[in-house]
Write a protein that holds these residues in place. Structure first.
Motif, PDB file in Angstrom:
ATOM      1  N   SER A 199      -3.962   2.147   4.194  1.00 54.44           N
ATOM      2  CA  SER A 199      -4.503   2.573   2.893  1.00 54.44           C
ATOM      3  C   SER A 199      -5.184   1.413   2.185  1.00 54.44           C
ATOM      4  O   SER A 199      -6.239   1.588   1.559  1.00 54.44           O
ATOM      5  N   MET A 200      -4.600   0.219   2.262  1.00 56.04           N
ATOM      6  CA  MET A 200      -5.199  -0.935   1.602  1.00 56.04           C
ATOM      7  C   MET A 200      -6.536  -1.297   2.243  1.00 56.04           C
ATOM      8  O   MET A 200      -7.525  -1.582   1.544  1.00 56.04           O
ATOM      9  N   ARG A 233      -9.012   0.490  -6.570  1.00 53.56           N
ATOM     10  CA  ARG A 233      -8.961   0.954  -5.182  1.00 53.56           C
ATOM     11  C   ARG A 233      -8.000   0.102  -4.348  1.00 53.56           C
ATOM     12  O   ARG A 233      -7.226   0.631  -3.555  1.00 53.56           O
ATOM     13  N   ILE A 234      -8.069  -1.198  -4.533  1.00 53.59           N
ATOM     14  CA  ILE A 234      -7.158  -2.075  -3.791  1.00 53.59           C
ATOM     15  C   ILE A 234      -5.726  -1.878  -4.268  1.00 53.59           C
ATOM     16  O   ILE A 234      -4.789  -1.781  -3.469  1.00 53.59           O
ATOM     17  N   PHE A 235      -5.551  -1.819  -5.587  1.00 47.42           N
ATOM     18  CA  PHE A 235      -4.213  -1.667  -6.158  1.00 47.42           C
ATOM     19  C   PHE A 235      -3.576  -0.358  -5.709  1.00 47.42           C
ATOM     20  O   PHE A 235      -2.431  -0.336  -5.237  1.00 47.42           O
ATOM     21  N   TRP A 236      -4.307   0.761  -5.838  1.00 45.00           N
ATOM     22  CA  TRP A 236      -3.727   2.053  -5.478  1.00 45.00           C
ATOM     23  C   TRP A 236      -3.494   2.160  -3.978  1.00 45.00           C
ATOM     24  O   TRP A 236      -2.519   2.785  -3.543  1.00 45.00           O
ATOM     25  N   GLY A 237      -4.372   1.528  -3.188  1.00 50.08           N
ATOM     26  CA  GLY A 237      -4.141   1.515  -1.750  1.00 50.08           C
ATOM     27  C   GLY A 237      -2.873   0.768  -1.380  1.00 50.08           C
ATOM     28  O   GLY A 237      -2.105   1.202  -0.511  1.00 50.08           O
ATOM     29  N   THR A 238      -2.647  -0.355  -2.054  1.00 46.42           N
ATOM     30  CA  THR A 238      -1.430  -1.126  -1.807  1.00 46.42           C
ATOM     31  C   THR A 238      -0.190  -0.343  -2.240  1.00 46.42           C
ATOM     32  O   THR A 238       0.834  -0.317  -1.540  1.00 46.42           O
ATOM     33  N   VAL A 239      -0.282   0.322  -3.394  1.00 46.96           N
ATOM     34  CA  VAL A 239       0.837   1.140  -3.870  1.00 46.96           C
ATOM     35  C   VAL A 239       1.144   2.259  -2.882  1.00 46.96           C
ATOM     36  O   VAL A 239       2.311   2.523  -2.560  1.00 46.96           O
ATOM     37  N   ALA A 240       0.104   2.911  -2.370  1.00 44.72           N
ATOM     38  CA  ALA A 240       0.311   4.010  -1.421  1.00 44.72           C
ATOM     39  C   ALA A 240       0.977   3.509  -0.143  1.00 44.72           C
ATOM     40  O   ALA A 240       1.850   4.187   0.427  1.00 44.72           O
ATOM     41  N   VAL A 273      -7.356   5.690  -0.825  1.00 48.04           N
ATOM     42  CA  VAL A 273      -6.092   6.369  -0.519  1.00 48.04           C
ATOM     43  C   VAL A 273      -6.372   7.706   0.162  1.00 48.04           C
ATOM     44  O   VAL A 273      -5.733   8.076   1.153  1.00 48.04           O
ATOM     45  N   PHE A 274      -7.336   8.422  -0.354  1.00 52.65           N
ATOM     46  CA  PHE A 274      -7.704   9.724   0.212  1.00 52.65           C
ATOM     47  C   PHE A 274      -8.201   9.588   1.656  1.00 52.65           C
ATOM     48  O   PHE A 274      -7.727  10.290   2.561  1.00 52.65           O
ATOM     49  N   LEU A 275      -9.144   8.680   1.906  1.00 55.47           N
ATOM     50  CA  LEU A 275      -9.721   8.547   3.249  1.00 55.47           C
ATOM     51  C   LEU A 275      -8.689   8.045   4.258  1.00 55.47           C
ATOM     52  O   LEU A 275      -8.692   8.464   5.423  1.00 55.47           O
ATOM     53  N   ALA A 276      -7.808   7.149   3.828  1.00 54.84           N
ATOM     54  CA  ALA A 276      -6.776   6.651   4.741  1.00 54.84           C
ATOM     55  C   ALA A 276      -5.818   7.773   5.133  1.00 54.84           C
ATOM     56  O   ALA A 276      -5.397   7.876   6.293  1.00 54.84           O
TER      57      ALA A 276
END
Length: 406
Positions: free
Chosen positions: A136-137, A270-277, A330-333
């Motif tokens: 996700s990140m 985008r980076i923050f939410w990807g890391t959270v996910a 997050v969506f694409l990952a």
């Protein structure tokens, strides 16, 4: 870190940098007309709100280009597809420098095609390059190219207009786009080895990606949410500059900087939410939180007036950008994770059809409401309700699925 791990990290970094650059290029190109709308729309005999129609047309083209992208990736390789996207961007911007409605439509078709090709090709590259624990990140870092591109447009275009007219500014951006084509050449040798030149091109190839998404309930749910989120994202980036300049009497430079701040927040988001996910292993819950938050921000934006201090307007736009622009990675990952092996590009193209459908509907609807009411605030009120409903829907769906498996 041993030599093998270091080499792998360098390889991943190179792929992310390459895909990020192409993503930023296509996003910047599509954002240019929105930034230019307050000063260039008169040359086309149209009001600034009409830019929403151009955005909708461009993304309609992108919808169908994305459906074909999976087949083109299979035939020619993902890097060659990205090179084609860079070529088409340069051509589209060059054509768009002509102050004629027909040329503007051709420009929209070119830029929409380029943008539609990018996500399936880059997802295919990253699906085989990104370690699952940070998928996700990695996808989110690549997707920062969209707000970065928008931020570049928000900064570069007004600055270029201080030096020259808008036509020359667009031509200079077209020249810059052509340089990226050369940068991509070394990657072809590594990532285009598995192309299948005999893979057929037929009409069924356009229908199959959507059919695959429609048959998979979990992926379809994500695709429908992405349609709502993309409608909000593109309405925000399309109309914010005009809103601030025409209703709140900000200067074009100040309006562009607020847009850039929101886009920059989207980069961080985008980076923050990807890391959270990745840390929570609950990407759907993260998407739900984003939907609720962007709905609240839309309501605040609808209430903007001349009495609002600039710092408050900026604060809302920054949070709005961090959420409405920050969801894509997050969506694409998650889509790549759920896609069957070897079908990432095709499934991504199928979900992208729904994503871009939101763009096709959102900005024109926003523009129609703004024109009918004489207020951009009314448009922001509309796009506040949609993500709120989508976010709540994701939360309810997630709890229902947990109850079935518990």
């Amino acid at each position: 870190m041993n030599v093998g791990e270091a080499s792998g990290a360098v390889r991943i970094a190179a792929v992310v940098a390459m895909t990020l650059a192409v993503q930023a290029l296509t996003a910047m190109a599509l954002a240019v007309p929105s930034v230019l709308a307050p000063v260039a729309a008169g040359d086309f005999g149209k009001p600034p709100t009409a830019v929403g129609q151009w955005v909708g047309f461009s993304y309609m083209v992108a919808m169908f280009a994305g459906l074909a992208s999976g087949t083109w990736v299979g035939r020619h390789g993902p890097v060659r597809v990205l090179q084609a996207a860079a070529v088409v961007v340069a051509l589209g911007l060059a054509v768009g420098a002509g102050a004629h409605l027909v040329l503007l439509l051709v420009c929209g078709a070119f830029l929409g095609t380029a943008h539609g090709l990018v996500n399936p090709a880059t997802s295919a590259l990253l699906a085989v390059s990104a370690p699952p624990r940070i998928r996700s990140m990695i996808f989110s870092i690549k997707q920062t190219g969209v707000p970065l591109g928008g931020a570049l447009a928000g900064i570069l275009v007004p600055l270029l207009l201080l030096w020259t007219n808008w036509r020359v500014a667009v031509l200079l951006l077209a020249l810059c786009a052509s340089i990226l084509i050369v940068f991509l050449v070394p990657f072809r040798r590594v990532y285009d080895q598995d192309r299948k030149r005999d893979q057929p091109l037929h009409l069924r190839g356009f229908v199959a990606p959507v059919a695959e998404v429609w048959a998979n309930r979990r992926i379809l749910e994500l695709a429908l949410v992405s349609a709502v989120f993309s409608a909000v994202q593109m309405s925000l980036t399309t109309y914010l500059v005009s809103y601030l300049k025409l209703e709140l009497t900000y200067s074009l430079v100040a309006s562009g900087l607020v847009l850039s701040a929101g886009q920059a927040a989207g980069v961080f988001g985008r980076i923050f939410w990807g890391t959270v996910a990745d840390r929570l292993s609950e990407p759907r819950k993260v998407l739900a939180i984003l939907g609720v938050t962007m709905g609240c921000c839309g309501a605040a934006a609808a209430a903007f007036s001349g009495d609002w201090p600039p710092s408050a307007v900026l604060g809302v736009c920054v949070l709005y950008g961090a959420t409405a622009v920050g969801w894509n990675g997050v969506f694409l990952a998650e889509v790549a994770r759920l896609a069957p092996e070897g079908r990432v590009a095709t499934i991504t193209g199928g979900t992208q059809f729904f994503t871009f459908a939101g763009v096709l509907i959102g900005p024109p609807a926003f523009g129609a409401i703004a024109s009918a009411t004489g207020s951009y605030g009314a448009g922001f009120a509309l796009i506040a309700a949609l993500p709120l409903a989508a976010g709540v829907g994701l939360l309810v769906s997630g709890r229902s699925r947990q109850g079935q498996t518990g």
